[in-house]
Design an enzyme around this catalytic site. Structure first.
Site: not given
Ligand code: AHR
Length: 666
Positions: A54, A252, A383-384
């Protein structure tokens, strides 16, 4: 004084306890461990151990993307962020930011410089780079600028200067009259000194006016020597992991603070100057670590991610936005009747990666230099994300994708936590839907990892697979700036990972997160790999990942203590696998206790074995960490020992992780 002596004594006792040597070896009976090589507890997928990438902690811009100029296109919200204009004497209006909105929507701004018989010292532009520029003696650097001008030739003096303002590399280029057309001007030069905090200086000679955009500086020693490519030292650390997959672009980042800031892959391919940058959502996300100059230029875009996956032999795993922005931030939702473009993006992405060169997006991929397929076989939707809104949306994606690509695998979000009402309801619903792969995340304390090494032992063997998509032991608490990557976090992850490997029949993929952090630009700790402008090192957690990934095997076999699965009895954790290609039995043992443990390991289900077994051992104090000065303080050491017969005594030192490899002879 008394207090001081007492304090030192306590500290000594604590350290000695941690090393397990205060009372010598504690009463220790020999533990009988059995490995049955002819058992079969399931297949280990080639994807088992992978990486999560990321753009956080300056992971992409200022990280693996080797561009050295910050704000090259003047599109940051402060157009001159990263730049300093030096002018003697200063003249109002000689350096302007102009906007050609209408004719160039993705990159409207450029810099206009008016020269009045300029010569050295009159007018110069300085770019500070990302916390400085890491420059290496002897390396060639490529400078380029997109410009136009309507007057006599103008000389551009390009200089790299060190922290003392001394020149450590230079070039001269001439910008001729372009009759109003935008043209690219390039030059290369060799740096004469190594400097972690260099700056780029451009000064002018001549008279007239010049417009400039996309001012860029790249080293030539990039990964695979690709022009405009990635930092080779950072990518090498990834390649060394031999990852089974690479998940990108997050995290995120995929969701965005709001939908306008979500990740849109189509805006990240093609000519660089047409890739519209956006603010990086980590810019202000972590209040105690604001990073106001953090943007996503998308110089590293989806084509480059696919290429990276191919280079390092990892299966690509893109994650796409499911029509929901981050539920910790704006929680913005796309109405269901407006979800089509999002679903279409997903379908087009599959075509971009795999479609033949007569398809719309297959043709685009070919035009970028990769006619062959990238063999994309899976994709994450969301994601999440959580809640009924997520389920409603992901079902729409599922229907459309499976209709067109029935064998394509989807990864589904199970929210942010590995337990609780949100997780339970989502997990239950997803399993009812027979979701292919469910993404679970755990950022927890080391104890949680030790206590949950049996998490998957009772998961159903049939049905949805698990992707342990983001995990890391937090020495303090999640997102604490004081979190450390030490041997305690790493060994607790190693113990937990034996549980993942033992349950490879259920867990088909796992990745630590986050991956990279810049020592001067991070937002989130802990992280797997730390970098500065010139170097990079793996944490103890990195070496644990490497031990598992490099010694994976393809079939799980049983390893028991007194007939019971070895999952934490006396703080011992274990897994065992067979590599049927190389005919090797691989045993992983973690001793999370402060005492040495004597074992007798018997191998059953083997006919003949090689006399010499090879080992990789990590053994340290719990507080030990790696650093730029001592990057391999906590790293595996190779050794070997001889085996006679089919059993051997093995002493497992305090706080240690062992990989034992035994060649099987047919
Ligand atoms: O790894 C950091 C963050 O942690 C990521 O972006 C997210 O998916 C999680 O909350």
């Amino acid at each position: 004084m008394k207090i001081l002596v007492q304090k030192s004594l306590t500290l000594f006792i604590l350290c000695s306890l941690m090393q397990g040597n205060l009372f010598g070896q504690l009463a220790n009976t020999i533990k009988k461990i059995e490995v049955n090589a002819s058992s079969n507890l399931g297949k280990i997928e080639p994807t088992m151990w992978g990486i999560f990438f990321e753009d956080i902690n300056l992971g992409a811009d200022g990280g693996i993307y080797a561009e050295l100029v910050k704000n090259r296109s003047f599109e940051f919200y402060k157009p001159l962020m990263g730049w300093t204009v030096l002018e003697q004497p200063s003249k109002e209006g000689s350096v302007l930011i102009l906007n050609r909105q209408g004719s160039n929507l993705s990159n409207p701004r450029y810099l206009s410089v008016k020269l009045d018989h300029a010569k050295k010292g009159n007018l110069s532009l300085i770019n500070e780079g990302f916390r400085g520029m890491g420059i290496k003696a002897g390396v060639q650097y490529d400078f380029s600028v997109v410009y136009n001008q309507l007057t006599n030739p103008i000389q551009l003096h390009i200089e790299l200067v060190n922290a003392k303002n001394e020149i450590i590399g230079q070039a001269l280029i001439e910008a001729i009259n372009t009759k109003g057309e935008w043209k690219k001007l390039k030059t290369s030069f060799i740096a004469t000194a190594t400097e972690p905090k260099a700056k780029l200086k451009i000064w002018f000679e001549g008279d007239g006016e010049i417009n400039m955009d996309m001012i860029s500086l790249f080293p030539q020693d990039t990964w695979k020597k690709r022009p405009g490519g990635m930092r080779a030292d950072m990518i090498q650390l990834l390649a060394d992991l031999k990852p089974g997959f690479i998940r990108f672009p997050g995290g995120c980042i995929v969701e965005g603070y709001d939908l306008a800031q979500r990740y849109q892959w189509k805006k990240t391919i093609g000519p660089l100057e047409e890739r519209q940058l956006i603010i990086n959502r980590w810019n202000t996300e972590i209040a105690h670590r604001p990073t106001l100059d953090y943007f996503q230029t998308f110089g590293l875009g989806f084509f480059e991610y696919f290429q990276l996956a191919e280079d390092i032999g990892a299966a690509p795993l893109p994650i796409i936005n499911c029509g929901m922005a981050c539920q910790f931030n704006s929680s913005e939702l796309v109405p269901i009747d407006q979800l089509d473009p999002y679903v279409q993006d997903a379908l087009d992405l599959i075509e971009f990666a795999n479609g033949d060169t007569t398809s719309n997006y297959g043709r685009v991929r070919a035009s970028l230099g990769h006619p062959a397929s990238f063999n994309l076989s899976m994709m994450g939707v969301g994601n999440e994300n959580w809640g009924p809104q997520y389920l409603e949306r992901v079902k729409i994606f599922e229907k459309a994708i499976k209709l067109k690509y029935p064998n394509f695998k989807l990864v589904y979000s199970s929210g942010t936590d590995p337990g609780g009402e949100r997780f339970e309801s989502l997990n239950t619903a997803l399993r009812k839907m027979n979701a292919d792969i469910i993404d679970e995340h755990y950022y927890r304390k080391p104890d949680w990892f030790l206590n949950n090494a049996n998490r998957y032992d009772l998961y159903p063997r049939n049905g949805s697979k698990v992707f342990a998509g983001e995990y890391a032991a937090q020495s303090e608490f999640t997102v604490s700036p004081n979190n450390k990557n030490n041997w305690l976090t790493a060994i607790s992850e190693a113990a937990f990972m034996t549980g993942l490997e033992r349950n490879a029949a259920v867990v088909s993929m796992a990745s630590y997160a986050p991956l990279f952090a810049h020592a001067e630009g991070w937002q989130w700790t802990p992280d797997l790999i730390w970098v500065d402008n010139l170097s990079a090192y793996g944490t103890p957690d990195y070496y644990v990942q490497k031990m598992f990934s490099n010694n994976k095997g393809n079939k799980v076999v049983s390893i028991t203590l007194d007939g019971k699965t070895l999952i934490g009895q006396d703080s011992l954790y274990a897994s065992a696998s067979l590599d049927t290609v190389n005919n090797e039995l691989i045993i992983k043992l973690v001793n999370a206790a402060n005492k040495s443990q004597a074992t007798l390991i018997s191998l059953t289900g083997v006919s003949k074995i090689a006399q010499q077994a090879n080992t990789f051992i990590m053994q340290n104090n719990l507080i030990d960490m790696n650093s730029f000065e001592n990057p391999e303080k906590v790293a595996p050491k190779a050794a070997s020992f001889n085996i006679k017969g089919s059993s051997f005594n093995y002493e497992i030192s305090p706080y240690s992780f062992h990989v034992i490899k035994i060649k099987l002879i047919k």
